[in-house]
Design an enzyme around this catalytic site. Structure first.
Site, short mmCIF file in Angstrom:
data_model
loop_
_atom_site.label_atom_id
_atom_site.label_comp_id
_atom_site.label_asym_id
_atom_site.label_seq_id
_atom_site.Cartn_x
_atom_site.Cartn_y
_atom_site.Cartn_z
N GLY A 16 -11.96 -7.14 15.62
CA GLY A 16 -10.85 -6.19 15.68
C GLY A 16 -10.10 -6.31 16.99
N ASP A 17 -8.97 -5.58 17.09
CA ASP A 17 -8.13 -5.59 18.30
C ASP A 17 -7.60 -6.97 18.63
OD1 ASP A 17 -8.75 -2.85 18.68
OD2 ASP A 17 -10.64 -3.42 19.60
N GLU A 18 -7.37 -7.79 17.61
CA GLU A 18 -6.89 -9.16 17.86
C GLU A 18 -5.39 -9.19 18.13
OE1 GLU A 18 -8.49 -8.28 15.08
OE2 GLU A 18 -10.35 -9.42 14.94
N LYS A 20 -3.23 -7.48 15.74
CA LYS A 20 -2.66 -7.51 14.38
C LYS A 20 -1.36 -6.73 14.29
CE LYS A 20 -6.50 -5.93 12.58
NZ LYS A 20 -7.43 -6.04 13.72
N GLY A 44 -6.16 1.09 15.42
CA GLY A 44 -5.08 1.35 16.37
C GLY A 44 -4.21 0.12 16.45
N HIS A 45 -3.07 0.16 15.79
CA HIS A 45 -2.18 -1.00 15.81
C HIS A 45 -1.01 -0.72 16.77
CE1 HIS A 45 -3.71 -2.49 11.65
NE2 HIS A 45 -4.55 -2.72 12.63
N GLN A 227 -9.41 -3.18 11.69
CA GLN A 227 -10.66 -3.68 12.30
C GLN A 227 -10.70 -5.21 12.19
OE1 GLN A 227 -11.34 -0.76 9.93
NE2 GLN A 227 -10.66 0.35 11.73
N THR A 242 -18.15 -1.28 10.92
CA THR A 242 -17.51 -0.09 10.38
C THR A 242 -17.98 0.04 8.93
OG1 THR A 242 -15.42 1.11 10.25
CG2 THR A 242 -15.32 -1.25 9.68
N GLY A 305 -9.47 4.73 23.86
CA GLY A 305 -9.27 4.46 25.28
C GLY A 305 -10.47 3.78 25.94
N ASP A 336 -1.71 -16.03 27.09
CA ASP A 336 -1.28 -15.87 28.48
C ASP A 336 -2.36 -15.24 29.36
OD1 ASP A 336 -0.58 -13.67 26.67
OD2 ASP A 336 -0.09 -12.63 28.54
#
Ligand code: IMP
Length: 431
Positions: A16-18, A20, A44-45, A227, A242, A305, A336
């Site tokens: 997840g958090d890639e 997306k 969270g997107h 996710q 999940t 957070g 980067d």
């Protein structure tokens, strides 16, 4: 002649958090519908448009585009309060979700007792998952235990009251006797959720019918996964997962479309790896490297957070992800963030009890105790965030990208070097 792509499933190919959100935002330009099929407001997107930053938890990121129909499918678990808050947030930004959003009548509803149970289970020292405490797991548990309450059920007063009482009687016994905390009142929750239902009435419909009709009419659809693959309840690092199928197959059951109607699966990978919450992570950095990449990549969860754990790119996991999801191409984000690294490692296998593995077996304790085997690449030591064309990336960066594609066993479609839409480039075939 190449087949026209009308249906795309986009999945996170790691934990997840890639990134997306940004990719969905770009792909949305070319589609008519954007559909969420699993998870809930644990996601969270983040999408950055000009100077505006939008973080969406439940509503598909496609909502930011005028003229696109967004759908929350039956496989999603919906917290009505969170949904109404997100609708108001969008309204403040001048976006009228009323015209662009539909919610499945079969989607299961999150109640305060789900959140409470999620929170209480997380207080335990042993067996903690590190959940987002949004009630996701307990809500899915009720769904498969056949005691859940669906969006459609909220509109039938007598049925809803009866189901709610059944649930609250059981949950209150657990809350009081096992955890020693006060329970919930049927009447208070009943009134509260009837109010939510009234506010959401115009959003709720049979989305399966809507989606399948759209397909028959020749419309194009993007199914956005939340996710990531290794948080999938079946294929992830169980039990640190999940409670839904975040892999591509989840789009079929979670949106109500047949597998034969899927044209393409895309996977999003970060140029390194991150995960939030508990669970094994073979390529996790040491403290100083963690600190550096976390700061550079702003690796803090957009839902809770929490600081994300960071590590080297794990090609074993991603290769597995490509197979499980049937990924045709990957999109590499946050290249980067590695700009200042002299040497960059990629995990190409694991050693466990004297044996080498290039797969991800279900052996208990395997990922916790295996030793990652790395190959090392020279870094490019140049800023890439201003580069807009693949050919202008430093040679070492292009070699790194090509190696990721080679190890993953699929093509690389796009590379992203920053938050905004224009910091994205199509990937060339040649180094
Ligand atoms: P839950 O989904 O809240 O039950 O949390 C289960 C696990 O999935 C925890 O490790 C969470 O940190 C993780 N998780 C849930 N949603 C996301 C997400 O959107 N990104 C990354 N990790 C997530």
């Amino acid at each position: 002649m190449a087949k026209k792509i009308r249906t795309t499933i986009l999945v996170g190919a790691q934990w997840g958090d890639e990134g997306k959100g940004k990719v969905i935002d770009i792909l949305t330009e070319d589609v008519d519908f954007v559909v969420r099929y699993q998870g809930g407001n644990n996601a969270g997107h983040t999408v950055v448009i000009g100077d505006d930053k939008y973080v969406l938890h439940l509503i598909p990121s496609g909502i930011l585009h005028e003229g696109k129909q967004c759908v929350i499918g039956n496989g999603v678990v919906v917290d009505p309060l969170a949904l109404l808050e997100e609708i108001s947030f969008l309204k403040e930004k001048g976006i009228d979700a009323g015209k662009r959003l539909k919610v499945s009548d079969r989607a299961h509803v999150i109640f305060p007792y789900h959140r409470k149970l999620d929170e209480l289970r997380e207080v335990r020292k042993k067996g903690r998952i590190g959940t987002t405490k949004r009630g996701i797991g307990p809500c899915y548990a009720d769904k498969v235990s056949r005691v859940g309450i669906r969006m459609a059920d909220l509109f039938d007063e007598a049925y809803f009251r009866e189901r709610l009482k059944l649930n609250i009687d059981e949950k209150n016994a657990i809350l009081k006797n096992l955890y020693g905390v006060p329970g919930f009142s049927v009447e208070v929750i009943f009134d509260e959720y009837r109010r939510y239902a009234a506010s959401l009435k115009n959003f709720v419909c049979d989305t399966n019918e809507l989606i399948n009709k759209a397909l028959s009419d020749g419309r194009s659809i993007l199914f956005e996964g939340a996710q990531g693959t290794f948080l999938d309840v079946d294929y992830g690092t169980y039990p640190y997962v999940t409670s839904s199928n975040s892999t591509a197959g989840g789009a079929c059951t979670g949106a109500g479309i047949g597998p034969s109607r899927i044209d393409r699966v895309l996977g999003v990978v970060k140029a390194y790896t991150t995960r939030v919450g508990e669970g094994p992570f073979p390529t996790e950095f040491n403290e100083s490297m963690m600190d550096k990449i976390r700061k550079k990549g702003n690796e803090f969860g957009s839902t809770t957070g929490r600081a994300r754990r960071c590590g080297w790119f794990d090609a074993v996991l991603v290769r597995n992800s490509v197979i499980i999801n049937g990924i045709d191409s990957v999109i590499i984000t946050k290249l980067d963030v590695l700009d200042d690294e002299k040497k960059i490692k990629i995990c190409i296998g694991y050693r466990y009890k004297g044996k080498k593995y290039v797969t991800f077996p279900a052996i208990p304790g395997f990922l916790e105790n295996c030793v990652p085997l790395y190959e090392e690449h020279p870094g490019w030591m140049e800023q890439t965030s201003d580069v807009t064309s693949y050919g202008d990336l430093p040679l070492a960066a292009r070699k790194y990208i090509q190696r990721i594609g080679e190890l993953a066993g699929c093509g690389v479609m796009l590379v992203s070097v920053g938050k905004s839409r224009d910091q994205t480039m199509a990937c060339g075939k040649k180094v």
